[in-house]
Design a protein around this motif. Structure first.
Motif, PDB file in Angstrom:
ATOM      1  N   TYR A  94       0.837  -1.194   0.000  1.00  0.00           N
ATOM      2  CA  TYR A  94       0.000   0.000   0.000  1.00  0.00           C
ATOM      3  C   TYR A  94       0.877   1.251   0.000  1.00  0.00           C
ATOM      4  N   CYS A  95       0.491   2.241  -0.774  1.00  0.00           N
ATOM      5  CA  CYS A  95       1.127   3.539  -0.601  1.00  0.00           C
ATOM      6  C   CYS A  95       0.204   4.405   0.239  1.00  0.00           C
ATOM      7  N   ALA A  96       0.801   5.341   0.941  1.00  0.00           N
ATOM      8  CA  ALA A  96       0.058   6.193   1.858  1.00  0.00           C
ATOM      9  C   ALA A  96       0.659   7.590   1.850  1.00  0.00           C
ATOM     10  N   ALA A  97      -0.152   8.569   2.193  1.00  0.00           N
ATOM     11  CA  ALA A  97       0.305   9.956   2.250  1.00  0.00           C
ATOM     12  C   ALA A  97      -0.138  10.578   3.564  1.00  0.00           C
ATOM     13  N   GLY A  98       0.735  11.401   4.133  1.00  0.00           N
ATOM     14  CA  GLY A  98       0.408  12.051   5.394  1.00  0.00           C
ATOM     15  C   GLY A  98       1.107  13.385   5.504  1.00  0.00           C
ATOM     16  N   GLN A  99       0.677  14.163   6.488  1.00  0.00           N
ATOM     17  CA  GLN A  99       1.246  15.495   6.666  1.00  0.00           C
ATOM     18  C   GLN A  99       2.103  15.620   7.913  1.00  0.00           C
ATOM     19  N   ALA A 100       2.242  14.523   8.642  1.00  0.00           N
ATOM     20  CA  ALA A 100       3.074  14.565   9.844  1.00  0.00           C
ATOM     21  C   ALA A 100       4.527  14.319   9.460  1.00  0.00           C
ATOM     22  N   ARG A 101       5.340  14.036  10.443  1.00  0.00           N
ATOM     23  CA  ARG A 101       6.756  13.824  10.200  1.00  0.00           C
ATOM     24  C   ARG A 101       6.992  12.488   9.507  1.00  0.00           C
ATOM     25  N   LEU A 102       8.174  12.335   8.945  1.00  0.00           N
ATOM     26  CA  LEU A 102       8.585  11.069   8.338  1.00  0.00           C
ATOM     27  C   LEU A 102       8.510   9.987   9.412  1.00  0.00           C
ATOM     28  N   SER A 103       7.739   8.951   9.175  1.00  0.00           N
ATOM     29  CA  SER A 103       7.483   7.998  10.248  1.00  0.00           C
ATOM     30  C   SER A 103       7.132   6.626   9.711  1.00  0.00           C
ATOM     31  N   SER A 104       7.363   5.631  10.548  1.00  0.00           N
ATOM     32  CA  SER A 104       6.956   4.267  10.244  1.00  0.00           C
ATOM     33  C   SER A 104       5.594   3.936  10.853  1.00  0.00           C
ATOM     34  N   ASP A 105       5.009   4.891  11.559  1.00  0.00           N
ATOM     35  CA  ASP A 105       3.736   4.667  12.230  1.00  0.00           C
ATOM     36  C   ASP A 105       2.591   4.874  11.254  1.00  0.00           C
ATOM     37  N   TYR A 106       1.865   3.843  10.930  1.00  0.00           N
ATOM     38  CA  TYR A 106       0.813   3.949   9.920  1.00  0.00           C
ATOM     39  C   TYR A 106      -0.287   4.922  10.354  1.00  0.00           C
ATOM     40  N   ARG A 107      -0.405   5.156  11.675  1.00  0.00           N
ATOM     41  CA  ARG A 107      -1.472   6.044  12.163  1.00  0.00           C
ATOM     42  C   ARG A 107      -1.238   7.500  11.772  1.00  0.00           C
ATOM     43  N   LEU A 108      -0.033   7.822  11.348  1.00  0.00           N
ATOM     44  CA  LEU A 108       0.280   9.194  10.964  1.00  0.00           C
ATOM     45  C   LEU A 108       0.019   9.454   9.481  1.00  0.00           C
ATOM     46  N   TYR A 109      -0.461   8.461   8.788  1.00  0.00           N
ATOM     47  CA  TYR A 109      -0.771   8.620   7.364  1.00  0.00           C
ATOM     48  C   TYR A 109      -2.287   8.727   7.197  1.00  0.00           C
ATOM     49  N   ASP A 110      -2.691   9.721   6.432  1.00  0.00           N
ATOM     50  CA  ASP A 110      -4.115  10.040   6.335  1.00  0.00           C
ATOM     51  C   ASP A 110      -4.799   9.413   5.125  1.00  0.00           C
ATOM     52  N   TYR A 111      -4.048   9.154   4.079  1.00  0.00           N
ATOM     53  CA  TYR A 111      -4.634   8.678   2.830  1.00  0.00           C
ATOM     54  C   TYR A 111      -3.945   7.389   2.394  1.00  0.00           C
ATOM     55  N   TRP A 112      -4.755   6.468   1.871  1.00  0.00           N
ATOM     56  CA  TRP A 112      -4.250   5.145   1.506  1.00  0.00           C
ATOM     57  C   TRP A 112      -4.778   4.731   0.139  1.00  0.00           C
TER      58      TRP A 112
END
Length: 122
Positions: A94-112
């Motif tokens: 899956y690719c994902a996009a987020g606005q938080a910091r560079l992270s491995s935490d999937y909860r910080l990604y808003d779009y999938w």
């Protein structure tokens, strides 16, 4: 942001695949992009992430040295080049996009995206 992955498939161990993620809807360059994977019966696993400009990348230890994440903001696309594939790399990616910091935490990604299957045969 809408995300659509492509490029998955069946490959023999030691082979390569290149996954792509096409983004639309909002300014892709404002978002951190990440790749995750999930194998049957297992939890979602971080693979790689890249910051908005492409100047910083972050990899899971399991793929470091074999996978390369990149992005082209002009084309609103992201890529994951996967080399020296192993059977244990088999998963839905899956690719994902987020606005938080560079992270491995999937909860910080808003779009999938919807995911693309990668199968590596031994």
């Amino acid at each position: 942001v809408q995300l659509v992955e492509s490029g998955g498939g069946l490959v023999q161990a030691g082979g390569s695949l290149r996954l792509s993620c096409a983004a639309s809807g909002r300014t892709f360059s404002r978002y951190i992009m990440g790749w995750f994977r999930q194998a049957p019966g297992k939890e979602r696993e971080f693979v790689a992430a890249i910051n908005w400009s492409g100047s910083y990348t972050y990899y899971a230890d399991s793929v470091k040295g074999r996978f390369t994440i990149s992005r082209d903001n002009a084309k609103n696309t992201g890529n994951l080049q996967m080399n020296s594939l192993k059977p244990e790399d088999t998963a839905v990616y899956y690719c994902a996009a987020g606005q938080a910091r560079l992270s491995s935490d999937y909860r910080l990604y808003d779009y999938w995206g919807q995911g693309t299957q990668v199968t590596v045969s031994s």
